[in-house]
Design an enzyme around this catalytic site. Structure first.
Site, short mmCIF file in Angstrom:
data_model
loop_
_atom_site.label_atom_id
_atom_site.label_comp_id
_atom_site.label_asym_id
_atom_site.label_seq_id
_atom_site.Cartn_x
_atom_site.Cartn_y
_atom_site.Cartn_z
N SER A 1 0.85 -1.20 0.00
CA SER A 1 0.00 0.00 0.00
C SER A 1 0.88 1.23 0.00
O SER A 1 2.05 1.18 0.39
CB SER A 1 -0.86 0.01 1.27
N TYR B 1 -2.49 -0.02 10.68
CA TYR B 1 -2.56 -0.48 9.28
C TYR B 1 -1.24 -0.18 8.58
O TYR B 1 -0.65 -1.08 7.94
CB TYR B 1 -3.72 0.22 8.56
P1 NDP Z 1 -11.39 -5.88 -0.30
O1 NDP Z 1 -11.95 -5.74 1.07
O2 NDP Z 1 -12.27 -5.66 -1.46
O3 NDP Z 1 -10.69 -7.29 -0.46
C1 NDP Z 1 -9.97 -7.89 0.59
C2 NDP Z 1 -9.83 -9.37 0.29
O4 NDP Z 1 -9.08 -9.96 1.36
C3 NDP Z 1 -11.15 -10.09 0.19
O5 NDP Z 1 -11.14 -10.93 -0.92
C4 NDP Z 1 -11.20 -10.90 1.47
O6 NDP Z 1 -11.87 -12.14 1.23
C5 NDP Z 1 -9.73 -11.16 1.72
N1 NDP Z 1 -9.45 -11.54 3.09
C6 NDP Z 1 -9.64 -10.84 4.23
N2 NDP Z 1 -9.32 -11.58 5.29
C7 NDP Z 1 -8.91 -12.78 4.82
C8 NDP Z 1 -8.45 -13.97 5.42
N3 NDP Z 1 -8.34 -14.11 6.75
N4 NDP Z 1 -8.10 -15.01 4.62
C9 NDP Z 1 -8.21 -14.90 3.27
N5 NDP Z 1 -8.64 -13.81 2.65
C10 NDP Z 1 -9.00 -12.76 3.42
O7 NDP Z 1 -10.15 -4.86 -0.33
P2 NDP Z 1 -9.01 -4.55 -1.42
O8 NDP Z 1 -9.24 -5.28 -2.65
O9 NDP Z 1 -8.88 -3.10 -1.45
O10 NDP Z 1 -7.74 -5.12 -0.64
C11 NDP Z 1 -6.79 -5.99 -1.21
C12 NDP Z 1 -5.39 -5.58 -0.75
O11 NDP Z 1 -5.08 -4.30 -1.30
C13 NDP Z 1 -5.25 -5.44 0.77
O12 NDP Z 1 -4.04 -6.02 1.16
C14 NDP Z 1 -5.23 -3.94 0.97
O13 NDP Z 1 -4.52 -3.58 2.13
C15 NDP Z 1 -4.51 -3.49 -0.30
N6 NDP Z 1 -4.71 -2.09 -0.63
C16 NDP Z 1 -5.95 -1.60 -0.93
C17 NDP Z 1 -6.12 -0.25 -1.20
C18 NDP Z 1 -7.46 0.37 -1.48
O14 NDP Z 1 -7.56 1.62 -1.51
N7 NDP Z 1 -8.50 -0.40 -1.67
C19 NDP Z 1 -4.98 0.66 -1.25
C20 NDP Z 1 -3.71 0.04 -0.95
C21 NDP Z 1 -3.61 -1.28 -0.66
P3 NDP Z 1 -12.83 -12.90 2.27
O15 NDP Z 1 -13.47 -11.88 3.15
O16 NDP Z 1 -13.79 -13.60 1.36
O17 NDP Z 1 -11.92 -13.84 2.98
#
Ligand code: NDP
Length: 241
Positions: free
Chosen positions: A139, A152
């Site tokens: 990030s 975070y």
């Molecule tokens: P979302 O919330 O849309 O997606 C997060 C994903 O992580 C989901 O598919 C969720 O699936 C999964 N997840 C959460 N907990 C678990 C777990 N214990 N085991 C397996 N999977 C898990 O958010 P983003 O797509 O934005 O996030 C993806 C990555 O991008 C993250 O690491 C975030 O920090 C990073 N990021 C995002 C930014 C943004 O602005 N959106 C900016 C910078 C970085 P499920 O709940 O089905 O398990």
């Protein structure tokens, strides 16, 4: 391996947002995508919308054995494991003095331990086959701290450091890439429970870019020739400073 050859790509957190976009784009490009997350129903729907190249597997990255089984299942399905995209993450932002300690723990468990579990599962295989590619979705929070982002950002700085250390230590046949996105339109901020943090994030998200912008960066890194390692890509919306 040349850039046109299909690879087996594992994507954690593929049930929504960036992970879903990465899985979708790479499957459409002909790679075999093994998509993991806890919400198997969402993964199955995604598989139905793609071209048969996407295999859904239930995965909780906080469970080390689950992650090891995920990597082995990918190998059993396709006979190879080429790329691990460690994307699963959570971001319940809050001020430290709110003492939302369970949420701190969850961020450490998913963002830091989840990444380490993936490395532990894939590194021996990548080392043995003298080929592989780790991609970490970190990030912009791995580069800067703002009020409410202490924990975070701490987890994202940790992801950055772990991934950079991995890059330095790995055999040169194993590639290591960090992707550091700015604000992207996903479900990530939905888990914020502190009202002030949620309000600040709402304003911040006005300039968010689409998840596919990050998927394109992952595809760029993955599709390089084997002797080219894209170390890090930082991607912000043009209006994010
Ligand atoms: P979302 O919330 O849309 O997606 C997060 C994903 O992580 C989901 O598919 C969720 O699936 C999964 N997840 C959460 N907990 C678990 C777990 N214990 N085991 C397996 N999977 C898990 O958010 P983003 O797509 O934005 O996030 C993806 C990555 O991008 C993250 O690491 C975030 O920090 C990073 N990021 C995002 C930014 C943004 O602005 N959106 C900016 C910078 C970085 P499920 O709940 O089905 O398990």
């Amino acid at each position: 391996m040349n850039t046109t050859e299909p690879r087996t790509v594992l994507v954690t957190g593929a049930s929504s947002g960036i992970g879903e976009a990465v899985a979708t784009r790479l499957a459409a490009a002909g790679h075999h995508v093994v998509a993991g997350a806890r919400r198997l129903d969402r993964l199955r729907e995604l598989a139905e919308r793609t071209n048969g190249n996407l295999h859904p597997i239930r995965l909780d990255v906080t469970d080390r054995e689950d992650v090891a089984a995920f990597v082995e299942a990918a190998h059993d399905l396709t006979g190879r494991v080429d790329v691990l995209v460690s994307n699963a993450g959570v971001m319940p932002l809050s001020r430290l003095d709110s003492l939302l300690v369970d949420e701190w723990d969850r961020m450490v468990d998913v963002n830091v331990r989840g990444l380490l579990h993936g490395i532990a599962a894939a590194l021996p295989r990548f080392t043995a086959q003298r080929a592989g590619h780790f991609v970490t979705i970190a990030s912009i929070g791995a580069h800067e701290v703002v009020p409410t982002s202490a924990v975070y950002s701490g987890t994202k700085y940790a992801q950055w450091a772990i991934t950079e250390g991995l890059r330095q230590e790995c055999d040169p046949s194993v590639r290591v890439t960090t992707i550091s996105p700015g604000v992207v339109t996903t479900e990530l901020a939905d888990s914020i429970t502190e009202p002030g943090a949620a309000e600040a994030m709402h304003a911040y998200r006005a300039h968010a870019i689409a998840p596919d912008a990050i998927a394109r960066a992952v595809a760029y890194a993955v599709d390089q020739p084997a002797d080219v390692d894209v170390n890090e890509i930082v991607i912000r919306p043009t209006r994010q400073r």
